[in-house]
Design a protein around this motif. Sequence first.
Motif, short mmCIF file in Angstrom:
data_model
loop_
_atom_site.label_atom_id
_atom_site.label_comp_id
_atom_site.label_asym_id
_atom_site.label_seq_id
_atom_site.Cartn_x
_atom_site.Cartn_y
_atom_site.Cartn_z
N SER A 83 -9.61 6.53 0.07
CA SER A 83 -8.55 5.56 -0.21
C SER A 83 -9.20 4.19 -0.35
O SER A 83 -10.41 4.04 -0.16
N TYR A 107 -6.72 2.48 8.97
CA TYR A 107 -6.55 2.70 7.52
C TYR A 107 -5.35 1.91 7.00
O TYR A 107 -5.43 1.24 5.97
N TRP A 131 0.83 -1.21 0.00
CA TRP A 131 0.00 0.00 0.00
C TRP A 131 0.87 1.26 0.00
O TRP A 131 0.61 2.22 -0.72
N ASN A 136 -6.08 -0.94 4.18
CA ASN A 136 -5.93 -0.52 2.79
C ASN A 136 -5.23 -1.55 1.89
O ASN A 136 -5.61 -1.67 0.72
#
Lengths: 362, 362
Positions: free
Chosen positions: B216, B279, A343, B283
């Motif tokens: 995102s 996150y 990521w 992600n």
Amino acid sequence: MKRRQFVTTAGLAAAGAGIAMPAIAQSAPQITWRLASSFSTSLETLWGGALALAEAVRQQSDGRFILEVHPAGVIAGALDVFDAVRDGRADCAQTALHYFWGKEPALVFATGAPFGMNARGQNAFFRQGGGNDLINEVLADHQLMALPAGNTGCQMGGWFRNEIKSAADVRGLKFRVSGFAGKILQSLGAEPAAMGRGQIAAALAEGTLDAASWISPLDDERLGLVKAAPYYYYPGFFQPNMAVHLMAGADKWNQLPPAYQAILRSACDSAGADMQSRYDAANPAALRRLAEAGAKLRAYPGDVADALWQGAEKAYRETAAADAKFKRVHDAHMDFRNDQYLWWQVAEYPHDNYLIRQRARG
Amino acid sequence: MKRRQFVTTAGLAAAGAGIAMPAIAQSAPQITWRLASSFSTSLETLWGGALALAEAVRQQSDGRFILEVHPAGVIAGALDVFDAVRDGRADCAQTALHYFWGKEPALVFATGAPFGMNARGQNAFFRQGGGNDLINEVLADHQLMALPAGNTGCQMGGWFRNEIKSAADVRGLKFRVSGFAGKILQSLGAEPAAMGRGQIAAALAEGTLDAASWISPLDDERLGLVKAAPYYYYPGFFQPNMAVHLMAGADKWNQLPPAYQAILRSACDSAGADMQSRYDAANPAALRRLAEAGAKLRAYPGDVADALWQGAEKAYRETAAADAKFKRVHDAHMDFRNDQYLWWQVAEYPHDNYLIRQRARG
């Protein structure tokens, strides 16, 4: 054992003293914890993390929960705080857990392992990747527990008397590093040396050391290594982040009222964010001053980086073969790292890349 | 004004109710704050930050300080929370302050400005670079104050129906973006469009939109944009980080006991670290699933990045010329950013670079 029992009983007595008071006070007894830090006051940002933590806890508890903080060498030496908490000389410690990898190799992954993740990845590993639980399972075997409470970010690679042009130049170097990184350097033919803060500058000047890794510009500047060893290498592959923990006796933790446990957790997060921001804010100017003082910034040559990587892989493999706890935490840590960089390369890294290039363009 | 006075008086009454109680309770009155979030429950990580914050405050205060949290649309709409806190419909809000750049252009820098810093730099700016004080000086003109309480990290660049090969391909595109970024797109000849979450997918399918930037992978996946607009660009130059704040009425904040202020500060840091880690942990897998569903990952071409940079410089210059507060915060923000990247390029970036390349080698 006696000392331990005394401390435990004292803790219970303090909590028990609230019984005659109104209900609201029972959950808010007056508690003082003695904190032994592994850091000296000259490490203003690491030691400052202990001060920030104590202040946050004091304010949140309205002065009822006090961390009485002591720098390295008062209650216990930097590397003695693990034992000091175990035997009750201290109620808790502020430390870098990898100092104790000799007792528990898995603690390497509590502090930002060589070729591990950046600080943000490490925090995600702790909170969402099971990292905190894994570290606490290891510590539970020693009747201890810990909460992350700060980070230095990625460190520098170290100071060298002479320029390093290839992996061959690392062979035979007497290199001051701490902990597990020594195993990696050995596989490159270097001679790792443990050495306290006060001896490093003189040893480099006399040539009894050829290279020394410390922390990052802010802390390195204080050691005054630039004259004797002006080649300043980056990045800190041994320490892509260095997480700091608050470590406490498991019984001490369990005896805390739930509100104080919550206060301590939050205060650790808050002091941690503060520590990282202090390093980030101060390092640019320290780096400039070091360059003006003669530091010659150098990136590690590619084959040195690759040799270090291979040395790290070998050290991980060998240690994992000998220690099941190490293997368990290693595998979880590295799986998480690999996902993080999938990521990271898509969003964070290209943005940073563009900003760095724009900066160079002026 | 009546509603505001009512809430203020109610707060004082709650504090006053402690007078007859023992000293220990006077500093720990029962207080409930109504929190209006700008985020809907479907934004599980942003909204989750409000839940985490409320839970931390409740635990730390032993249940005496309660944040009663309401998602967007209950007390106030996403973009109405600023007014809701000002007029007393809510005591505080959880929001992205740049939503309100129309009222106060300087708030662009509260939330991670286009071509600004990464999340760690933004935190250092807030805490050590005077950023928190600057933002609060701006908010004080509206009888408000705010504490940072989370971040998404660097966002994605957005979804496009067609591939973008050069800056010329951006001209004429109807592009869903929020806030200040619209000014930047205009200077590339695109047509920025404001549009709520629920309309984006249909507008892309019908062709009334050509491109849309959201957040995102984790949040973008839920919108289901991959079929209509499969080209998924990176990085999010408009949003290299998106800081979230807890914003409160200044009088409300000033009336809090000092221990509750300390609890709120720490809880914001803690919920903030939690949000970023959620996150970061989620992600990578979301990105993989999007790629499997047909997303075509593309880096912005160099000349598009440069055109966006120039557009941002122009938008900053023009806004600074018209608004002294904007200029003041802009200059501090960008000076701090430039210093951050001086240091970032030496330690963090080369380490991340090496790890990303090792990952590609397998």
